[in-house]
Design an enzyme around this catalytic site. Structure first.
Site, PDB file in Angstrom:
ATOM      1  N   SER A 431      -5.681  46.260  55.054  1.00  0.00           N
ATOM      2  CA  SER A 431      -4.880  47.370  54.552  1.00  0.00           C
ATOM      3  C   SER A 431      -3.683  46.885  53.752  1.00  0.00           C
ATOM      4  CB  SER A 431      -4.425  48.276  55.702  1.00  0.00           C
ATOM      5  OG  SER A 431      -4.040  47.524  56.800  1.00  0.00           O
ATOM      6  N   HIS A 452     -11.346  49.412  50.977  1.00  0.00           N
ATOM      7  CA  HIS A 452     -10.307  49.942  51.869  1.00  0.00           C
ATOM      8  C   HIS A 452     -10.671  51.349  52.352  1.00  0.00           C
ATOM      9  CE1 HIS A 452      -5.841  51.343  52.249  1.00  0.00           C
ATOM     10  NE2 HIS A 452      -6.355  51.025  53.417  1.00  0.00           N
TER      11      HIS A 452
HETATM   12  P1  NAD Z   1      -8.929  46.743  65.815  1.00  0.00           P
HETATM   13  O1  NAD Z   1      -7.960  45.885  66.519  1.00  0.00           O
HETATM   14  O2  NAD Z   1      -9.262  48.064  66.358  1.00  0.00           O
HETATM   15  O3  NAD Z   1     -10.311  45.971  65.655  1.00  0.00           O
HETATM   16  C1  NAD Z   1     -10.408  44.652  65.230  1.00  0.00           C
HETATM   17  C2  NAD Z   1     -11.719  44.079  65.790  1.00  0.00           C
HETATM   18  O4  NAD Z   1     -11.938  42.833  65.192  1.00  0.00           O
HETATM   19  C3  NAD Z   1     -11.689  43.864  67.296  1.00  0.00           C
HETATM   20  O5  NAD Z   1     -12.839  44.464  67.885  1.00  0.00           O
HETATM   21  C4  NAD Z   1     -11.739  42.374  67.414  1.00  0.00           C
HETATM   22  O6  NAD Z   1     -12.425  41.923  68.593  1.00  0.00           O
HETATM   23  C5  NAD Z   1     -12.467  41.989  66.174  1.00  0.00           C
HETATM   24  N1  NAD Z   1     -12.248  40.602  65.795  1.00  0.00           N
HETATM   25  C6  NAD Z   1     -11.111  39.900  65.825  1.00  0.00           C
HETATM   26  N2  NAD Z   1     -11.337  38.653  65.392  1.00  0.00           N
HETATM   27  C7  NAD Z   1     -12.638  38.569  65.091  1.00  0.00           C
HETATM   28  C8  NAD Z   1     -13.465  37.513  64.617  1.00  0.00           C
HETATM   29  N3  NAD Z   1     -12.984  36.320  64.367  1.00  0.00           N
HETATM   30  N4  NAD Z   1     -14.757  37.785  64.428  1.00  0.00           N
HETATM   31  C9  NAD Z   1     -15.272  39.000  64.685  1.00  0.00           C
HETATM   32  N5  NAD Z   1     -14.532  40.010  65.138  1.00  0.00           N
HETATM   33  C10 NAD Z   1     -13.232  39.796  65.346  1.00  0.00           C
HETATM   34  O7  NAD Z   1      -8.389  46.846  64.324  1.00  0.00           O
HETATM   35  P2  NAD Z   1      -8.654  47.990  63.242  1.00  0.00           P
HETATM   36  O8  NAD Z   1      -7.599  49.021  63.369  1.00  0.00           O
HETATM   37  O9  NAD Z   1     -10.055  48.370  63.273  1.00  0.00           O
HETATM   38  O10 NAD Z   1      -8.329  47.209  61.897  1.00  0.00           O
HETATM   39  C11 NAD Z   1      -9.217  46.276  61.369  1.00  0.00           C
HETATM   40  C12 NAD Z   1      -8.850  45.967  59.932  1.00  0.00           C
HETATM   41  O11 NAD Z   1      -8.846  47.176  59.180  1.00  0.00           O
HETATM   42  C13 NAD Z   1      -7.480  45.369  59.738  1.00  0.00           C
HETATM   43  O12 NAD Z   1      -7.524  44.457  58.664  1.00  0.00           O
HETATM   44  C14 NAD Z   1      -6.612  46.561  59.369  1.00  0.00           C
HETATM   45  O13 NAD Z   1      -5.485  46.196  58.615  1.00  0.00           O
HETATM   46  C15 NAD Z   1      -7.590  47.343  58.533  1.00  0.00           C
HETATM   47  N6  NAD Z   1      -7.300  48.791  58.412  1.00  0.00           N
HETATM   48  C16 NAD Z   1      -6.906  49.502  59.482  1.00  0.00           C
HETATM   49  C17 NAD Z   1      -6.673  50.858  59.349  1.00  0.00           C
HETATM   50  C18 NAD Z   1      -6.273  51.683  60.543  1.00  0.00           C
HETATM   51  O14 NAD Z   1      -5.796  52.798  60.351  1.00  0.00           O
HETATM   52  N7  NAD Z   1      -6.477  51.209  61.771  1.00  0.00           N
HETATM   53  C19 NAD Z   1      -6.817  51.482  58.109  1.00  0.00           C
HETATM   54  C20 NAD Z   1      -7.248  50.732  57.024  1.00  0.00           C
HETATM   55  C21 NAD Z   1      -7.479  49.375  57.182  1.00  0.00           C
END
Ligand code: NAD
Length: 727
Positions: A431, A452
């Site tokens: 993000s 994104h």
């Molecule tokens: P989250 O913490 O819910 O999920 C992340 C997942 O990644 C976890 O299940 C974790 O076990 C897994 N993970 C971590 N390291 C790993 C690895 N080496 N190999 C495989 N899996 C691994 O996070 P999220 O909120 O889903 O966010 C994920 C990404 O999306 C981030 O980059 C975040 O910036 C981006 N994002 C989030 C949002 C939001 O609103 N939450 C919106 C847009 C983008």
């Protein structure tokens, strides 16, 4: 005869006009077809052999509304010409209604907008019993009203209370309801529809006049100026005002059509309706809604900006890495798009948790009746939880949604590339982290791209695709094909911190924080935010998104960009003080923790603004200029967008508009950030920004791009005449 419809007379003397518009994906009211229809209908009326006319369609649908391309061509017409054109159609429909020989609508499929209005003008209407067929007048969603008699005939059939429910929301009506209201006279088995329509004519079932042309006609419900009438119009009017915040004129004018129209003769009422239609058509809201909500979004959905020369992608397998909040949602959408998904995480448990989210999501959809249980199971079964990168072999694209950490993302990138072939595209759902930097970890940076998503993934319609410096056309095309596969709307932008959407969205909440520091009451800030057309006030919005996320991103940006550089661009650091206070001191990260700028109850519903916000930022001024506050909220977003355009992050105004409405919910009534500037006019907007900059600081200083455009007399949408009429 034409290739749009055919007319014939059967042996029993019934004329049948069958719409089947060659070259159109659906039957719509275009200029050509209307001309052909009118000519054929008249010929049948004048033919002595003909006892009556049936109108039907050879397509899946009956007729689904006006040809929006025709409406769009009319946007530069004068009000008089628009009204005259409207009255031509209205008078023709009235002629059908009052003709000596009856016309029967055999509604074989969806009848929407002008198609439904045509059916309503027929003195007898028979509808198919086919499942799911809809009748509806959705014009309000484009900022218009049904201007070919729709407001008048529906109100006369249903009475004002019921009719307004349909007219002001655009919601659809199914066959049983329609029969109950007398909107259709009969429901027939689909295969017998035409025979039933002919029989209605031959058996003399069609009344000689429409009910409202009979002496002593009274519409359903209590009469005009009764107690019920007053409740409907006085109560309904204030409810509408609350819901639309005065930003959407169409529902108000629909209400006026029903109010006045029911007290006038049909002919006078139709003329009144035409004038109301014209006023809406000439105003900015309908134009903005049509430009972005219809044309802009359709063009994006059709991938009109897809790089040329790259063959279409056939998706057989998509990888998703990180089965958390975002990854699981991405897996859901991909599976719903019909593709197999490998959902990979660090261990079985995490991957399985993501899969469970998918299973639960589709089970809920089935429970809500949105799909069958079998379909839900079939979709969920496409998602395979995994911990093994080898499972990604053969995938066309993989999207990572792991923690927001450069190191972890780099490891994941390398492991994915090692498991996939040279044409595989790697998408990151970061993000905040610039794509060009993340792509340094890739062996094949040309196949590395930002994809994104917005949260909650299943619900949010937009996907922002971000090209890094080295991203190839191939990667961009595959990413766009993928977004189309999952039935979302893509915009493509170039790399920048916060890309386009997050960068601009942040300015809205930041402006809210600035108002707090100035002593504007938090309740006023929230209300003015909504009154400006934004879906929520800035404080509620940041609570929902996560104040801690906003806080973290801002501090990281300072670290990476530097305070001086940010100050030079006019960053107001006082706003950061608000974030620091609420996150670090008050430890209130937002709705997910049940505490942010608002208090939340046990069901996580907001109850009130946290009282300490009032204490921390005492009100300094009762005499706020609401218009100026609104302007600040919207102008600051438009200015950041213009900077994005100046820097080449966003390359076209329609991308900016579509991205703003479908990405972060920028006031849809304005048609998006750029349409907002265009509606005000570049020179006037420039002057307003200069004024705001003088009062509130450098962040409102207009970028050079705007000054140049003003100096050259340029506009963002040059093929449109500037608007003249007010609504
Ligand atoms: P989250 O913490 O819910 O999920 C992340 C997942 O990644 C976890 O299940 C974790 O076990 C897994 N993970 C971590 N390291 C790993 C690895 N080496 N190999 C495989 N899996 C691994 O996070 P999220 O909120 O889903 O966010 C994920 C990404 O999306 C981030 O980059 C975040 O910036 C981006 N994002 C989030 C949002 C939001 O609103 N939450 C919106 C847009 C983008």
């Amino acid at each position: 005869m034409s290739d749009l419809l055919k007319a014939e007379i059967d042996g029993s003397g019934v004329g049948v006009i069958t719409w089947d518009m060659a070259g159109h994906s659906m039957n719509v009211l275009s200029e050509d077809v209307l001309r052909a229809f009118e000519a054929e209908w008249r010929k049948l009326q004048e033919d002595d052999r003909v006892k009556g006319v049936v109108v039907t369609s050879a397509r899946e649908e009956f007729i689904v509304g006006a040809d929006i391309n025709l409406l769009w061509r009319m946007r530069n017409w004068s009000a008089e010409d628009v009204f005259a054109q409207n009255q031509v159609l209205t008078r023709f429909f009235r002629e059908i209604e009052t003709a000596a020989k009856p016309t029967v609508a055999a509604v074989n499929g969806d009848a929407l907008g002008g198609g439904f209005e045509l059916a309503l003008a027929c003195r007898y209407r028979i509808m198919t019993d086919k499942d799911g067929v809809k009748l509806g007048l959705p014009e309000v969603m484009l900022g218009l009203l049904p201007g070919a008699g729709g407001t008048q005939r529906l109100a006369r059939l249903l009475g004002p209370r019921e009719a307004l429910q349909y007219l002001t929301t655009g919601k659809n009506m199914r066959a049983e309801k329609a029969l109950g209201f007398g909107v259709v006279h009969q429901i027939a088995a689909h295969d017998d529809l035409l025979a039933a329509a002919k029989a209605a004519i031959l058996e003399g079932k069609v009344p000689a006049k429409a009910p409202w042309d009979e002496k002593g006609y009274a519409f359903p419900g209590d009469p005009a100026h009764s107690r019920e009438w007053t409740q409907v119009f006085a109560g309904g009017g204030s409810m509408l005002r609350r819901e639309t915040q005065g930003n959407y004129p169409a529902p108000q004018r629909i209400m006026a059509c029903v109010y006045h129209g029911l007290q006038l003769s049909m002919d006078k009422a139709l003329s009144f309706e035409g004038r109301q239609f014209t006023t809406l058509f000439m105003g900015p809201t309908s134009r903005n809604l049509i430009r972005t909500g219809w044309f802009g979004r359709n063009a994006a959905n059709k991938l009109e900006k897809r790089p040329q020369g790259v063959p279409d992608t056939t998706f057989t397998k998509v990888g998703v890495i990180g089965a958390g909040v975002m990854g699981a949602g991405i897996a859901s959408c991909t599976a719903a798009g019909g593709c197999d998904v490998v959902l990979l995480d660090v261990n079985e448990e995490a991957a399985q948790r993501g899969k469970q989210h998918v299973v639960d999501y589709f089970a809920r959809q089935a429970a809500k009746g949105r799909m069958t249980k079998e379909k839900a199971d079939e979709i969920a079964a496409r998602v395979k939880p995994s911990t093994d990168y080898a499972d990604l072999a053969g995938a066309q694209i993989t999207i990572e949604a792991v923690f927001e950490d450069r190191g972890i993302k780099a490891t994941v990138t390398a492991a994915t590339e090692a498991a996939t072939d040279a044409a595989h595209v790697f998408g990151t759902n970061t993000s905040t982290l610039p794509i060009t930097g993340l792509a340094e970890a890739a062996e094949r940076p040309e196949e590395f791209i930002g994809i994104h998503f917005f949260s909650p993934v299943e619900k949010m319609p937009l996907v922002e695709i971000i090209r890094g410096e080295k991203t190839s056309d191939h990667a961009a095309a595959v990413a766009m094909d993928y977004v189309k596969l999952i039935r979302k709307t893509p915009i493509v932008v170039n790399d920048s911190r916060g890309f386009y959407t997050s960068r601009v969205f942040g300015t809205y909440t930041r402006e809210g924080f600035m108002m707090l520091t100035e002593g504007v009451s938090p309740a006023v800030i929230e209300n003015v935010g909504k009154a400006s057309g934004m879906p929520m006030g800035p404080l509620e919005l940041i609570d929902m998104v996560g104040i801690d996320t906003g806080h973290k991103i801002t501090h990281e940006t300072i670290k990476e960009v530097g305070r001086e550089a940010m100050a030079a661009r006019g960053e107001p650091f006082e706003a950061l003080g608000v974030l620091d206070w609420i996150v670090e001191e008050a430890e209130r990260p937002g709705q997910k923790a049940g505490k942010g700028f608002y208090d939340y109850d046990a069901d996580n519903k907001k109850t009130q603004i946290w009282p300490a916000v009032y204490e921390r930022f005492p009100k300094k001024n009762d005499d706020v200029d609401v218009d100026e506050l609104k302007r600040r909220f919207l102008h600051i977003q438009a200015l950041e967008t213009l900077r994005c355009m100046e820097e080449g992050v966003v390359t076209a105004p329609d991308d900016a508009d579509v991205g703003s409405i479908f990405g972060w919910g920028f006031a849809p009534c304005h048609g998006g950030v750029i349409s907002y500037v265009e509606t005000i006019g570049v020179p006037a907007f420039l002057a307003q920004c200069e004024d705001l900059a003088e009062k509130y600081g450098k962040r409102f200083e207009p970028p050079q791009l705007l000054r140049d455009m003003a100096a050259r007399g340029e506009r963002f949408y040059p093929d449109e005449e500037p608007l003249q009429a007010a609504e």
